[in-house]
Design a protein around this motif. Structure first.
Motif, PDB file in Angstrom:
ATOM      1  N   ILE A  79      54.946  92.889  45.040  1.00 11.58           N
ATOM      2  CA  ILE A  79      54.708  92.343  43.704  1.00 11.58           C
ATOM      3  C   ILE A  79      54.409  90.851  43.836  1.00 11.58           C
ATOM      4  CG2 ILE A  79      56.161  94.028  42.495  1.00 11.58           C
ATOM      5  CD1 ILE A  79      58.397  91.917  42.423  1.00 11.58           C
ATOM      6  N   ARG A 129      56.098  82.964  28.808  1.00 15.05           N
ATOM      7  CA  ARG A 129      56.043  84.417  28.944  1.00 15.05           C
ATOM      8  C   ARG A 129      54.659  84.747  29.494  1.00 15.05           C
ATOM      9  NH1 ARG A 129      57.999  89.307  26.871  1.00 15.05           N
ATOM     10  NH2 ARG A 129      60.043  88.445  26.404  1.00 15.05           N
ATOM     11  N   PRO A 130      54.628  85.267  30.708  1.00 15.32           N
ATOM     12  CA  PRO A 130      53.306  85.499  31.310  1.00 15.32           C
ATOM     13  C   PRO A 130      52.454  86.454  30.485  1.00 15.32           C
ATOM     14  CG  PRO A 130      55.032  85.701  32.960  1.00 15.32           C
ATOM     15  CD  PRO A 130      55.717  85.604  31.624  1.00 15.32           C
ATOM     16  N   ARG A 131      51.158  86.218  30.522  1.00  8.18           N
ATOM     17  CA  ARG A 131      50.229  87.065  29.776  1.00  8.18           C
ATOM     18  C   ARG A 131      49.985  88.377  30.520  1.00  8.18           C
ATOM     19  NH1 ARG A 131      45.460  83.021  29.500  1.00  8.18           N
ATOM     20  NH2 ARG A 131      47.269  81.697  29.199  1.00  8.18           N
ATOM     21  N   TYR A 132      49.334  89.278  29.835  1.00 11.96           N
ATOM     22  CA  TYR A 132      49.008  90.581  30.402  1.00 11.96           C
ATOM     23  C   TYR A 132      47.494  90.630  30.554  1.00 11.96           C
ATOM     24  CZ  TYR A 132      49.493  95.640  31.026  1.00 11.96           C
ATOM     25  OH  TYR A 132      49.493  96.914  31.532  1.00 11.96           O
ATOM     26  N   PRO A 133      47.006  91.173  31.650  1.00 14.92           N
ATOM     27  CA  PRO A 133      45.549  91.143  31.826  1.00 14.92           C
ATOM     28  C   PRO A 133      44.828  92.119  30.891  1.00 14.92           C
ATOM     29  CG  PRO A 133      46.578  92.358  33.610  1.00 14.92           C
ATOM     30  CD  PRO A 133      47.698  91.786  32.790  1.00 14.92           C
ATOM     31  N   THR A 134      43.686  91.719  30.393  1.00 12.61           N
ATOM     32  CA  THR A 134      42.879  92.660  29.611  1.00 12.61           C
ATOM     33  C   THR A 134      42.144  93.569  30.600  1.00 12.61           C
ATOM     34  OG1 THR A 134      40.889  91.317  29.615  1.00 12.61           O
ATOM     35  CG2 THR A 134      42.465  90.882  27.841  1.00 12.61           C
ATOM     36  N   VAL A 135      41.702  94.707  30.120  1.00 17.56           N
ATOM     37  CA  VAL A 135      41.018  95.642  31.014  1.00 17.56           C
ATOM     38  C   VAL A 135      39.679  95.071  31.503  1.00 17.56           C
ATOM     39  CG1 VAL A 135      39.978  97.933  31.201  1.00 17.56           C
ATOM     40  CG2 VAL A 135      42.212  97.653  30.135  1.00 17.56           C
ATOM     41  N   PRO A 136      38.861  94.465  30.631  1.00 19.94           N
ATOM     42  CA  PRO A 136      37.616  93.896  31.145  1.00 19.94           C
ATOM     43  C   PRO A 136      37.863  92.851  32.252  1.00 19.94           C
ATOM     44  CG  PRO A 136      37.508  94.037  28.769  1.00 19.94           C
ATOM     45  CD  PRO A 136      38.909  94.412  29.166  1.00 19.94           C
ATOM     46  N   ARG A 170      40.441  92.775  34.304  1.00 24.23           N
ATOM     47  CA  ARG A 170      40.865  93.509  35.514  1.00 24.23           C
ATOM     48  C   ARG A 170      39.653  94.047  36.255  1.00 24.23           C
ATOM     49  NH1 ARG A 170      46.399  96.334  35.473  1.00 24.23           N
ATOM     50  NH2 ARG A 170      47.200  96.082  33.388  1.00 24.23           N
ATOM     51  N   LEU A 171      38.713  94.603  35.473  1.00 24.97           N
ATOM     52  CA  LEU A 171      37.547  95.215  36.106  1.00 24.97           C
ATOM     53  C   LEU A 171      36.663  94.155  36.749  1.00 24.97           C
ATOM     54  CD1 LEU A 171      36.741  97.893  33.372  1.00 24.97           C
ATOM     55  CD2 LEU A 171      37.895  98.237  35.562  1.00 24.97           C
ATOM     56  N   ALA A 210      33.125  98.082  34.708  1.00 21.55           N
ATOM     57  CA  ALA A 210      32.847  96.772  34.121  1.00 21.55           C
ATOM     58  C   ALA A 210      31.692  96.894  33.136  1.00 21.55           C
ATOM     59  CB  ALA A 210      32.514  95.781  35.227  1.00 21.55           C
ATOM     60  N   PHE A 245      36.554  98.768  25.334  1.00 20.66           N
ATOM     61  CA  PHE A 245      37.682  99.687  25.286  1.00 20.66           C
ATOM     62  C   PHE A 245      38.359  99.676  23.925  1.00 20.66           C
ATOM     63  CE2 PHE A 245      36.867  98.156  29.516  1.00 20.66           C
ATOM     64  CZ  PHE A 245      36.636  99.353  30.176  1.00 20.66           C
ATOM     65  N   VAL A 265      45.561  96.342  23.075  1.00 22.66           N
ATOM     66  CA  VAL A 265      46.151  96.243  24.408  1.00 22.66           C
ATOM     67  C   VAL A 265      45.085  95.946  25.457  1.00 22.66           C
ATOM     68  CG1 VAL A 265      47.359  97.521  26.227  1.00 22.66           C
ATOM     69  CG2 VAL A 265      48.085  97.757  23.853  1.00 22.66           C
ATOM     70  N   GLU A 266      44.001  96.698  25.412  1.00 28.17           N
ATOM     71  CA  GLU A 266      43.060  96.636  26.528  1.00 28.17           C
ATOM     72  C   GLU A 266      42.064  95.489  26.428  1.00 28.17           C
ATOM     73  OE1 GLU A 266      42.914 101.035  28.211  1.00 28.17           O
ATOM     74  OE2 GLU A 266      41.554 100.763  26.520  1.00 28.17           O
ATOM     75  N   GLU A 267      41.653  95.173  25.221  1.00 27.82           N
ATOM     76  CA  GLU A 267      40.646  94.115  25.075  1.00 27.82           C
ATOM     77  C   GLU A 267      41.276  92.758  24.816  1.00 27.82           C
ATOM     78  OE1 GLU A 267      37.244  93.940  25.136  1.00 27.82           O
ATOM     79  OE2 GLU A 267      36.959  96.034  25.742  1.00 27.82           O
ATOM     80  N   ALA A 280      44.913  92.192  25.043  1.00 26.18           N
ATOM     81  CA  ALA A 280      46.258  92.035  25.616  1.00 26.18           C
ATOM     82  C   ALA A 280      47.229  91.491  24.562  1.00 26.18           C
ATOM     83  CB  ALA A 280      46.237  91.135  26.842  1.00 26.18           C
ATOM     84  N   PHE A 325      50.156  92.557  22.012  1.00 22.14           N
ATOM     85  CA  PHE A 325      51.089  93.623  21.644  1.00 22.14           C
ATOM     86  C   PHE A 325      52.472  93.026  21.490  1.00 22.14           C
ATOM     87  CE2 PHE A 325      49.868  93.732  26.172  1.00 22.14           C
ATOM     88  CZ  PHE A 325      51.032  93.270  26.751  1.00 22.14           C
ATOM     89  N   LEU A 353      55.746  94.111  27.173  1.00 18.88           N
ATOM     90  CA  LEU A 353      55.304  93.526  28.434  1.00 18.88           C
ATOM     91  C   LEU A 353      56.118  94.097  29.593  1.00 18.88           C
ATOM     92  CD1 LEU A 353      53.326  91.458  29.636  1.00 18.88           C
ATOM     93  CD2 LEU A 353      55.183  89.812  29.586  1.00 18.88           C
ATOM     94  N   PHE A 375      44.533 102.245  30.324  1.00 16.39           N
ATOM     95  CA  PHE A 375      44.200 101.859  31.701  1.00 16.39           C
ATOM     96  C   PHE A 375      45.307 102.277  32.665  1.00 16.39           C
ATOM     97  CE2 PHE A 375      44.091  98.816  35.234  1.00 16.39           C
ATOM     98  CZ  PHE A 375      42.765  98.925  35.626  1.00 16.39           C
TER      99      PHE A 375
END
Lengths: 271, 657
Positions: A33, A190-197, A199-200, B250, B254, B367-369, B371, B373, B378, B470
């Motif tokens: 991690i 508070r760390p952010r969360y990655p968006t899917v775009p 990540r890709l 890519a 989403f 969530v996906e586009e 982030a 929530f 988290l 995802f």
């Protein structure tokens, strides 16, 4: 201005066991991690990027598979991801590690942009020394601000930063000129969360690998040779058995109060 | 051409043209949506239309639905009469009176009675809406105006008939009891007076008709007279409603963050809604003072489509956000997180609007586009990614529940069933007891079964319902690959969420295996005599059964757990007011298990209080989430004398103790 976040790939220590025969960490099959404190350092760098539009570089020293850690940083929005990886870097203690990281930061400073801030986690969860961040500050002659839980104010033009340090039982607000090295604690953000775009995109983004042919450090100052500290033994300490206090059935209220007092006493509870 | 025809003809032609144009303009916006995959089965579509639209089956589930039934049939029948009316207005020679007498007399009789009943139904509907509205926001000008026009239309029709009878022009007078009665009151009037009155009623009727065509049908909820019927036709029997797959490459977008990202059917749904409020009345969130109101969500989608649709069609940007706190036309983020995905809204909708899946598509966008929530999620998301379970416990601890038992690993050819323990069954201290009870019962029955141990991963139900497709996708692929590699053919689950996900969602990943919930398997084992009861577990006292949404409403398993309790205790469990397809959620579905519940009454309190009205000694559940929610709820309402038992534990009482 460039902000550098130093991150490290660590084994998920909740899943690590110690081999009772060899006294070493059993690392096989244990997932890696990002060192949890480093995720807060990275987050703060990205917040400053969002605020001031400066650029962020994530650097990590480790084996080739530590690239995954840098991809996660790319998915979160860093501009540059650099893996410092070479066999000669291996076996490094905190001094040798800070030599390599400092050299990389200097190189970023000359080649990309002026480095204003270096952010590190307060310590890693595998080594637990908390020395690498301060080591970098010393090597680079940066201001050293450890255990930061809040960035109070930052003025890029005046090149000053004011932060709050989280000390045992108190806070301390300190101010320093930039460039500075901060080590950060979890309370910072508070760390952010990655968006899917993102990540890709990160899957195919460039992770630069710098070995010692790039950094050209004296082999006596890096890796095992450059490390004055040696680990002679790792072991699980014998744990003293806990004691049972009070009687929860006979006196639930008194026992609960006893527990609260103990927790307060050990600073595990704040009123 | 008579004066009346000269005036009416252009009006009617203009009305019909405007009506067609209005309908086209609005309904063509549906084309902005994405095409639906899958084919329509014509035979079942026709059947649905006949049963649910024409037969009004779901409308009639509520007593007041009968009033609508009258409206519906009056409307269907009066369409014929109205067509005649319009044609007669232009060509006075065309008249139903030209039909053979028995047919004409029958039409007259039915029209007379139906329009009188419809007029009465209007009065009842107005009284109901004023004094007992279906939901507090139901007293709208739109609704009252609509009722008024229906009422006027019916009365005008009766007025026309009555004046014709009084003038002696109606051959079917004997078959128009109500109109004849009204004609009786006109006895003292002159022929001229009657003729003027006739003209008055005639034009009132004509104007009411044009208001329907030009205002109410295209521009109000009355559009449902067409769209609701079509929606019944377009119903898909894809139960449970699982979310579509996404392709993670890519450049893709989403989830649904803009109205044209919905499917065409999703958009059409919004036009089919009549704002009856049945969905809102059964919604666990709506019932406990949360922001979510499924009716409002569907309305927001419609308003958003009407606002943005024409712009998007011309290649402009949308001006109204689909998700946000900007008022009607935008769905508040908080409302989207309130949904427990219990499916009660879809079950209640008389015209098969799917409210819940739309919310999950919007969650995906958040969530996906973006982030974006609630922050509690988290940890959940990261734990799922790094340790494949919601609590972030080390996978090596998955087998701790069976440290006192001898349990085999699943092995192809050696063990028949895979027991997919699930995260709650593996890690949650209360639910581990259920797993142990189940394991012991399976051994007792001589079933050959094994587990995956630390290789098991979360099924991903919460992730998928929370919109984190995802990470769900990754877990699902890993699980399916593992099942295939191990040669798994039959799976037992003790969690309805695992059950439904493995059985239904994983089919999208090509997993075709037999998945059985433990309540079904245990019921079969008891019935076939492979599990023998030692005694009847009368010590459990009065039992009441709470349906899990994912076992019951989503997968139609209602009988197995009840039969199991009945055989184990010797008594049929009591039923709550809201049970089976009308059961009320425990509050933990749709990923709500991992979210704080701060607004309004807690859903589990509401449900626990309902269960307690049956004075149970034992509340029986069939789901680990329900178990947790009831355990917590009972403590909160201080009803600690009442026990909660999973159906496996109920059976274990009768078999093992």
């Amino acid at each position: 201005m460039l902000i550098v976040a130093c991150i490290k790939q660590v084994p998920d220590t909740t899943q690590v066991q110690i081999d009772p025969v060899t006294n070493t960490l059993v690392r096989e099959g244990i997932p890696f991690i990002v060192n949890p404190y480093d995720t807060h350092a990275l987050e703060e760098a990205l917040r400053l990027k969002d605020r001031f539009g400066c650029r962020v570089a994530a650097i990590s020293m480790g084996p080739p598979n530590a690239e995954g850690t840098l991809r996660k940083a790319l998915a979160l929005g860093v501009d540059f991801a650099i893996l410092l990886s070479d066999r000669v870097f291996g076996g490094a203690d905190t001094l040798a590690t800070s030599n390599v990281l400092s050299a990389a930061i200097s190189k970023l400073h000359t080649e990309i942009d002026e480095v204003g801030l270096v952010l590190c986690g307060k310590q890693t969860i595998d080594g637990d020394t908390a020395q690498v961040g301060p080591g970098i500050a010393t090597r680079l002659a940066y201001q050293q601000l450890t255990l930061v839980d809040n960035v109070e104010d930052i003025d890029l033009s005046a090149k000053r930063i004011r932060v709050r340090r989280k000390l045992e039982g108190r806070h301390e607000i300190v101010e320093a000129p930039l460039p500075a090295m901060l080590t950060v604690v979890r309370e910072l953000n508070r760390p952010r969360y990655p968006t899917v775009p993102m990540r890709l995109t990160a899957v195919n983004a460039k992770v630069e690998v710098w070995n010692n042919q790039v950094l050209m450090l004296d082999e006596q100052s890096i890796g095992l040779k450059g490390s004055p500290t040696w680990v002679s033994k790792i072991f699980s300490p014998e744990r003293a058995k806990g004691e049972i206090l009070g009687d929860g059935f006979a006196d639930p209220e008194g026992t609960a109060n006893m527990l609260i007092e103990k927790l307060l006493d050990k600073d595990m509870l704040t009123v | 051409m008579s004066q009346q025809a000269a005036l009416f003809t252009p009006l009617l032609v203009a009305s019909v043209v405007f009506f067609s144009w209005s309908l086209y303009r609005r309904l063509s916006l549906v084309g902005l949506g994405k095409p639906e995959s899958g084919k329509i089965d014509f035979a079942s579509s026709i059947k649905h239309m006949l049963v649910y639209a024409i037969g009004q089956r779901r409308v009639l589930r509520q007593p007041f639905g009968f009033n609508h039934f009258i409206f519906f049939w009056a409307c269907i029948f009066l369409i014929f009469v109205n067509v005649e009316f319009m044609l007669e207005g232009i060509f006075p020679a065309i008249s139903l009176a030209g039909l053979p007498a028995p047919i004409y007399f029958s039409i007259c009789l039915v029209s007379d009675i139906l329009s009188s009943l419809a007029a009465l139904a209007v009065v009842i509907a107005v009284i109901r809406r004023v004094f007992f509205p279906p939901y507090p926001q139901a007293r709208t000008l739109e609704a009252f105006f609509l009722l008024a026009v229906i009422g006027v239309h019916m009365l005008a029709y009766l007025g026309i008939c009555a004046t014709e009878i009084a003038l002696g022009e109606e051959s079917a007078a004997a078959y128009m009891p109500v109109a004849s009665q009204l004609a009786g009151f006109m006895g003292g009037m002159t022929a001229n007076g009657l003729a003027s009155l006739h003209t008055f009623f005639w034009w009132t009727h004509a104007i009411a008709l044009m208001i329907f065509l030009n205002l109410l049908i295209p521009y109000s909820k009355h559009l449902h007279v067409f769209t609701a019927i079509a929606n019944c036709f377009l119903r898909r029997e894809d139960k449970p409603s699982i979310q579509p797959l996404e392709e993670f490459v890519a450049g893709n977008v989403f989830g649904t963050g803009q109205v044209d990202r919905f499917s065409r059917k999703d958009l059409f749904d919004s036009f089919a809604c009549t704002k009856c409020g049945r969905c809102q009345m059964v919604c666990p969130a709506g019932n406990t003072g949360k922001q979510l109101n499924p009716r409002a969500v569907i309305n927001d989608i419609k308003v958003n489509l009407l606002k943005n649709g024409p712009l998007l069609k011309q290649g402009h940007k949308a001006v109204m956000p689909l998700i946000g706190d900007t008022g009607e036309g935008s769905v508040p983020e908080e409302a989207l997180w309130d949904c427990t995905t219990c499916g009660a809204c879809m079950e209640a909708c008389p015209v098969f609007i799917k409210q819940m899946p739309k919310m999950l598509l919007m969650r995906r966008h958040l969530v996906e586009e973006e982030a974006k929530f609630p922050e509690e999620l988290l940890n959940l998301f990261e734990n799922m990614e790094s340790r494949s379970n919601p609590w972030g416990i080390a996978p090596s601890e998955r087998t701790k529940w069976c440290s006192q038992l001898s349990v085999n690993p699943f092995e192809q050819g050696v063990t028949e069933y895979l027991l997919f323990v699930g995260c709650a069954g593996s890690f949650d201290s209360r639910n581990k007891h259920v797993t142990v009870a189940l394991a012991t019962l399976l051994d007792n029955a001589g079933i050959s079964w094994g587990i995956l141990g630390k290789e098991e991963k979360c099924c991903g139900d919460s992730l998928r319902r929370l919109g984190n497709e995802f990470v769900f996708d990754r877990l699902a692929r890993e699980n399916v690959a593992l099942f295939k590699e191990k040669g798994v053919k039959k799976i037992i689950t003790q969690c309805p969420h695992c059950f439904s996900t493995l059985k239904n969602d994983y089919r999208q990943y090509g997993l075709e295996v037999e998945v059985v919930h433990h309540s079904e398997l245990l019921r079969d084992l008891v019935q076939s005599g492979r599990i023998k009861l030692q005694h009847q577990a009368t010590e459990l006292g009065q039992t009441v059964f709470h349906d899990s949404c994912y076992l019951g409403r989503h997968n139609d398993v209602y009988e197995a757990p009840r039969a199991l309790i009945a055989s184990a205790t010797g008594a049929i469990p009591a039923e709550m007011e809201r049970s089976r397809e009308n059961a009320f959620c425990c509050g933990a579905g749709g990923g709500r298990m991992w979210l704080e519940e701060t607004e309004g009454e807690r859903i589990n309190h509401n449900r626990v209080k309902e269960a307690l009205t049956k004075n149970p000694d034992t509340i029986c559940v069939s789901c680990p989430y329900c178990m947790t929610m009831f355990e917590d709820g009972l403590k909160d309402v201080k009803a600690e004398g009442v026990r909660i038992r999973d159906v496996a534990e109920v059976l274990a009482e009768a078999v093992l103790h």
